[in-house]
Design an enzyme around this catalytic site. Structure first.
Site, PDB file in Angstrom:
ATOM      1  N   TYR A 206     -10.725  -4.643   8.121  1.00  0.00           N
ATOM      2  CA  TYR A 206      -9.992  -4.598   6.859  1.00  0.00           C
ATOM      3  C   TYR A 206     -11.005  -4.262   5.768  1.00  0.00           C
ATOM      4  O   TYR A 206     -11.975  -5.007   5.573  1.00  0.00           O
ATOM      5  CB  TYR A 206      -9.309  -5.939   6.575  1.00  0.00           C
ATOM      6  CG  TYR A 206      -8.017  -6.107   7.320  1.00  0.00           C
ATOM      7  CD1 TYR A 206      -6.789  -5.970   6.676  1.00  0.00           C
ATOM      8  CD2 TYR A 206      -8.020  -6.376   8.687  1.00  0.00           C
ATOM      9  CE1 TYR A 206      -5.598  -6.114   7.363  1.00  0.00           C
ATOM     10  CE2 TYR A 206      -6.827  -6.525   9.393  1.00  0.00           C
ATOM     11  CZ  TYR A 206      -5.623  -6.395   8.719  1.00  0.00           C
ATOM     12  OH  TYR A 206      -4.446  -6.522   9.412  1.00  0.00           O
ATOM     13  N   HIS A 398       7.594  -4.889   8.788  1.00  0.00           N
ATOM     14  CA  HIS A 398       6.264  -4.728   9.388  1.00  0.00           C
ATOM     15  C   HIS A 398       6.016  -5.760  10.480  1.00  0.00           C
ATOM     16  O   HIS A 398       6.103  -6.972  10.257  1.00  0.00           O
ATOM     17  CB  HIS A 398       5.183  -4.862   8.323  1.00  0.00           C
ATOM     18  CG  HIS A 398       3.792  -4.637   8.860  1.00  0.00           C
ATOM     19  ND1 HIS A 398       3.358  -3.415   9.328  1.00  0.00           N
ATOM     20  CD2 HIS A 398       2.745  -5.485   9.025  1.00  0.00           C
ATOM     21  CE1 HIS A 398       2.107  -3.515   9.736  1.00  0.00           C
ATOM     22  NE2 HIS A 398       1.712  -4.759   9.567  1.00  0.00           N
TER      23      HIS A 398
END
Length: 598
Positions: A206, A398
């Site tokens: 990330y 999601h």
């Protein structure tokens, strides 16, 4: 045999330099560089012309799918043999079988060529062929396409040989939305993209990159009307999803120092800490995931940002999925933000709902269908930060690889009516697009439930919630108006083990022992869950526990205020009309006073 397509997605439109001759205006790599897709839509005739160029001397498959899977798809299969082109319009039955040749042929061949190891097929059809039993209508916005190929010509023209791993699906916009945006000619665009960062070789990264808004935007409030994902061609195989955050609630001095010394950003969750990582606790402005493109707000809605009274910093977080640990890939992905100087009637916000990302979100192994429920609890929607309610108009669902279906439901406090706001019952991991939904008011005290269904039949280990693609998430991002302080409305497990044991005992099942295993063997959650005997009673008990053993997790935007006028209760137009009438009455009164005086 021509079987079901396994999903593989490329999510960026390419430049025009590679477009084939023949009037094609759209181009993207389906598989870079071995499968090219070219197209042109003629609005006057409603004809869609397609060309596929594939590095093969065998057959090529291309089709329109209702959901990204192969069943019920409208496909073509063609190849070139001995200078002749064989081409058929076909329909896939409601099963994973060989596509059958349509009785009515509505895809029409223009030409087929084979040259230097590449095969090109050019063909066309009407958006709406009128054959509703065999063909799918191609509409505006994102169309789900499937593709395949084989390096050999079929031995039997009616039944092409199996394509093996040469198959997949993706989203393509052939026809742009016809939504009228009268003020688009007044709009400007800023680009917030990575600055040639090198994607780490770690399987999951990330990356948090801070951006300081331009001086003009820092000085005067602007209003976003559209955002688009920008996916760098070299990095398209690695970019899994992106989030754009407001950094208003973060220490601005630390952000300024971080920005001055490091404009490329860095990993979000490793040491030394990237100051912009703290922005992940703030409001999400825009969300994108594989298969999506961007989002255009309705013509009466915009998203206000900038000005002297808010943080000048935004942060783009990119999730890179690099399962093969490839080194040296550069990236310039991010967002383009289109905005106006003047705001529209309604000011939008974005609300994240679902199950908080945590390892206590457990999906057992070897289960056909397992549902995790994330709840936006009435304790959040009755809070002062929920103001007088909101109207939702857009959403993106999601989850990850084990997901097979999602459904977001509104349960109204008054009367208990259940309204499905959004659902995807044929989940495609590589087609996660944000789209407009039917506007629906969410009132104070209402509940939202996001149900995520997972399949782990072929998995010997449980799946836990987490950040990696191989972990799971259960989230939904709702666009709404008017903007309120509440930014997240999640649920998190609360005494999940106890609720599981209680539910299992009531059903006559054996008492659970994974918590004891956890303590006795110092095992991880994953190890102890894997050792448990997951029969149907245990699966049912855990699903019930997710619905009952949770605590609300509400996040509020720092400094956020309720809107003065709430279009969720009465439209701004109505409010303006009332004000105009009031002004007229005052004017009439003044006139009468003037007449009386004179």
């Amino acid at each position: 045999m021509f079987r079901c397509c396994v999903l593989l997605c490329v999510s960026v439109a390419m430049g025009q330099d590679g477009i084939l001759a023949g009037g094609y205006t759209g181009f993207r790599y389906i598989v870079n560089p071995s499968y090219e897709l070219h197209w042109h839509f003629d609005a006057a005739t409603q004809n869609l012309s397609i060309a596929v160029r594939v590095q093969t001397t065998g057959w090529i498959g291309f089709g329109i799918s209702p959901n990204g899977g192969m069943p019920n798809s409208d496909v073509v299969i063609g190849w070139v043999a001995n200078g002749n082109t064989i081409f058929h319009d076909r329909k896939v039955p409601n099963s994973k079988t060989t596509p059958k040749i349509d009785e009515e042929q509505n895809w029409f061949l223009i030409e087929g060529t084979e040259d230097n190891g590449w095969t090109t097929l050019k063909f066309w059809r009407l958006l709406d062929t009128g054959d509703s039993s065999e063909d799918i209508v191609i509409g505006e916005g994102n169309t789900r396409v499937i593709y395949s190929w084989n390096d050999a010509d079929p031995s039997d023209a009616s039944s092409p040989d199996y394509h093996m791993s040469n198959r997949g699906s993706m989203g393509v916009t052939f026809v742009e939305t016809s939504q009228v945006v009268d003020d688009l000619d007044k709009a400007e665009t800023i680009s917030l993209v990575q600055r040639d960062i090198e994607i780490p070789s770690d399987t999951t990264t990330y990356w948090c990159t801070g951006f300081k808004l331009p001086k003009e935007i820092r000085e005067k409030e602007k209003h976003m009307i559209k955002y688009e994902a920008v996916i760098h061609p070299e990095a398209e195989a690695y970019v899994h999803h992106m989030l754009l955050y407001d950094c208003s609630g973060v220490n601005q001095t630390l952000l300024e120092e971080e920005y001055e010394k490091n404009t490329k950003g860095g990993p979000c969750y490793t040491s030394p800490k990237n100051a912009f990582t703290d922005c992940t606790g703030e409001a999400v402005i825009a969300a994108w995931a594989v298969g999506g493109s961007g989002f255009t707000f309705p013509s009466n809605v915009s998203y206000s940002f900038g000005g002297p009274d808010v943080s000048p910093f935004w942060m783009v977080q990119v999730h890179y999925d690099n399962p093969n640990s490839v080194n040296g890939t550069k990236d310039r992905s991010g967002f383009n933000i289109t905005y106006l100087d003047e705001g529209r009637m309604l000011d939008a916000g974005l609300l994240a709902v679902g199950h908080r990302v945590t390892s206590e979100m457990i999906v057992p192994p070897r289960v056909g269908n397992f549902t995790v429920t994330g709840t936006c609890d009435p304790s959040c929607t009755t809070s002062s930060e929920f103001c007088n309610g909101v109207t939702v108009f857009g959403n993106v669902l999601h989850t990850h690889l084990a997901g097979v279906a999602l459904k977001l439901t509104l349960i109204q406090a008054e009367g208990g009516r259940r309204i499905v706001l959004d659902q995807n019952l044929n989940w495609d991991f590589n087609l996660q697009e944000i789209h407009q939904i039917q506007p629906q008011k969410i009132k104070k005290g209402d509940r939202l439930e996001l149900e995520c269904v997972y399949q782990t039949v072929n998995r010997t280990e449980a799946v836990l919630g987490g950040l990696a693609t191989t972990d799971e998430m259960c989230l939904s991002f709702l666009n709404y108006y008017p903007r309120i302080p509440l930014t997240r409305c999640y649920s998190i497990p609360n005494n999940l083990f106890g609720a599981f044991n209680t539910s299992l005992s009531k059903n006559g099942g054996k008492q659970a022992n994974w918590k004891d295993l956890l303590a006795a063997k110092n095992a991880s959650i994953l190890e102890s869950v894997n050792q448990f005997d997951w029969d149907q009673d245990a699966v049912d008990a855990l699903q019930i526990a997710y619905k009952t053993a949770y605590q609300p997790d509400c996040t509020v935007r720092l400094g956020g205020n309720c809107p003065v006028n709430n279009p969720g209760d009465q439209s701004s137009t109505y409010t303006i009309m009332k004000r105009m009438i009031l002004v007229e009455l005052v004017c009439m009164a003044l006139v009468l006073v003037f007449i009386h005086i004179n």
